[in-house]
Design an enzyme around this catalytic site. Sequence first.
Site, mmCIF file in Angstrom:
data_model
loop_
_atom_site.group_PDB
_atom_site.id
_atom_site.type_symbol
_atom_site.label_atom_id
_atom_site.label_comp_id
_atom_site.label_asym_id
_atom_site.label_seq_id
_atom_site.Cartn_x
_atom_site.Cartn_y
_atom_site.Cartn_z
ATOM 1 N N LYS A 122 24.175 30.345 7.386
ATOM 2 C CA LYS A 122 23.077 30.588 6.431
ATOM 3 C C LYS A 122 22.798 32.053 6.151
ATOM 4 C CE LYS A 122 22.486 27.337 5.125
ATOM 5 N NZ LYS A 122 23.630 26.669 4.418
ATOM 6 N N SER A 164 16.357 28.806 6.159
ATOM 7 C CA SER A 164 17.482 28.250 5.409
ATOM 8 C C SER A 164 18.206 27.184 6.246
ATOM 9 C CB SER A 164 18.440 29.390 5.035
ATOM 10 O OG SER A 164 19.547 28.902 4.344
ATOM 11 N N HIS A 197 32.527 31.152 11.515
ATOM 12 C CA HIS A 197 31.275 31.436 12.232
ATOM 13 C C HIS A 197 31.571 31.766 13.696
ATOM 14 C CE1 HIS A 197 28.795 30.159 8.954
ATOM 15 N NE2 HIS A 197 28.911 28.868 9.124
HETATM 16 P P1 A3P Z 1 18.751 29.759 1.088
HETATM 17 O O1 A3P Z 1 18.786 28.465 1.849
HETATM 18 O O2 A3P Z 1 17.713 30.704 1.627
HETATM 19 O O3 A3P Z 1 18.617 29.567 -0.379
HETATM 20 P P2 A3P Z 1 25.713 30.254 3.919
HETATM 21 O O4 A3P Z 1 26.671 30.257 2.782
HETATM 22 O O5 A3P Z 1 26.026 31.282 4.969
HETATM 23 O O6 A3P Z 1 25.513 28.885 4.471
HETATM 24 O O7 A3P Z 1 24.294 30.743 3.353
HETATM 25 C C1 A3P Z 1 23.563 29.945 2.456
HETATM 26 C C2 A3P Z 1 22.397 30.751 1.938
HETATM 27 O O8 A3P Z 1 22.901 31.769 1.038
HETATM 28 C C3 A3P Z 1 21.426 29.890 1.132
HETATM 29 O O9 A3P Z 1 20.139 30.502 1.315
HETATM 30 C C4 A3P Z 1 21.970 30.104 -0.283
HETATM 31 O O10 A3P Z 1 21.064 29.797 -1.294
HETATM 32 C C5 A3P Z 1 22.282 31.600 -0.226
HETATM 33 N N1 A3P Z 1 23.193 32.030 -1.298
HETATM 34 C C6 A3P Z 1 24.380 31.513 -1.639
HETATM 35 N N2 A3P Z 1 24.885 32.157 -2.712
HETATM 36 C C7 A3P Z 1 23.981 33.106 -3.052
HETATM 37 C C8 A3P Z 1 23.913 34.095 -4.096
HETATM 38 N N3 A3P Z 1 24.860 34.218 -5.021
HETATM 39 N N4 A3P Z 1 22.820 34.889 -4.130
HETATM 40 C C9 A3P Z 1 21.837 34.772 -3.206
HETATM 41 N N5 A3P Z 1 21.838 33.856 -2.212
HETATM 42 C C10 A3P Z 1 22.906 33.030 -2.146
#
Ligand code: A3P
Length: 293
Positions: free
Chosen positions: A46, A131, A101
């Site tokens: 996240k 998140s 990860h």
């Molecule tokens: P949120 O749940 O706060 O919206 P991961 O890919 O490591 O699992 O992280 C997911 C988080 O990154 C989510 O956060 C997602 O919305 C956010 N995310 C993914 N793409 C993004 C982008 N282009 N800009 C900003 N946040 C992004």
Amino acid sequence: MEPSEEFLFKHKGFYFVSNIVTPEYIDSLEDFEIRDSDVFVVTYPKSGTVWTQNILSLIYHEGHRDGTENMEIVDRVPWLEYNIRNMDYVRRPSPRLFATHLPYYLVPRDLKNRRTKVIYVARNPKDVAVSYFHYSSLSVLLETMPDFNIFLERFLARKVGAGFWLDHITGWSTHRDDFNILFLTYEEMKKDLRGAVLKICKFLGKQLNEKELDTVVEKATFDQMKTDPRANYESKQKANFLEPGKGHFLRKGTVGDWKNTMTVAQSERFDNIFKEKMKDLSSMFNWDTNDDI
Ligand code: A3P
């Protein structure tokens, strides 16, 4: 309370998701053959993984930039610990792109050759926790938590997939001299996406012209990615780990959302555990957990 083995198992001090990987497979990764030209995105869950995967794909693949290639991010930048068994990934022409990860001590031995490029993306742990809580309801692979407080207790007790946030980031940052590593934060990517893409390009030794750079930045914005079936994890074919109707993988994409979820007491409890231990990290990553950053 221990996490249910139906969802997580512990191996070498780290929690893995039960349904997608085995301890034997994790152990086998030690010998995984690395190329100098490989690029690894490393994150705690996240923290902006799919975002960075997409940026890498956009930087390296013209067909991704101009939309002529319809390859999903999970295929383009496969997970080292999940779907790399597919030999196609292994035999790909260079540069191969991977995401993981894993903690620093479980990655393939040869990643420490200090030529292979590693990009570590970190995010304010309070936003990570919020998140992650939402993602636990969305993913069929994880245990749904009835409320944020219960999730927070698990998160602070180190009993979530990928273990304790602090261990992950401290491990990678204190061993940074063993790797050819670039540290980025989710917050700096939000603040200045173009600057972050340029930083990544410089680290990779990739030169894009202005037009290419503009396209990468535009296609890596939250709004664009949310509607991009290659990058939003909503494809029917691949996203069978998401419960339909329970929300979106690209949920909010903001900085400081923890303030909408955490109570003052929860935030203080968090600070009591993290503040002191985060002193060194905060100067490296420019964080204050109470800040919007
Ligand atoms: P949120 O749940 O706060 O919206 P991961 O890919 O490591 O699992 O992280 C997911 C988080 O990154 C989510 O956060 C997602 O919305 C956010 N995310 C993914 N793409 C993004 C982008 N282009 N800009 C900003 N946040 C992004």
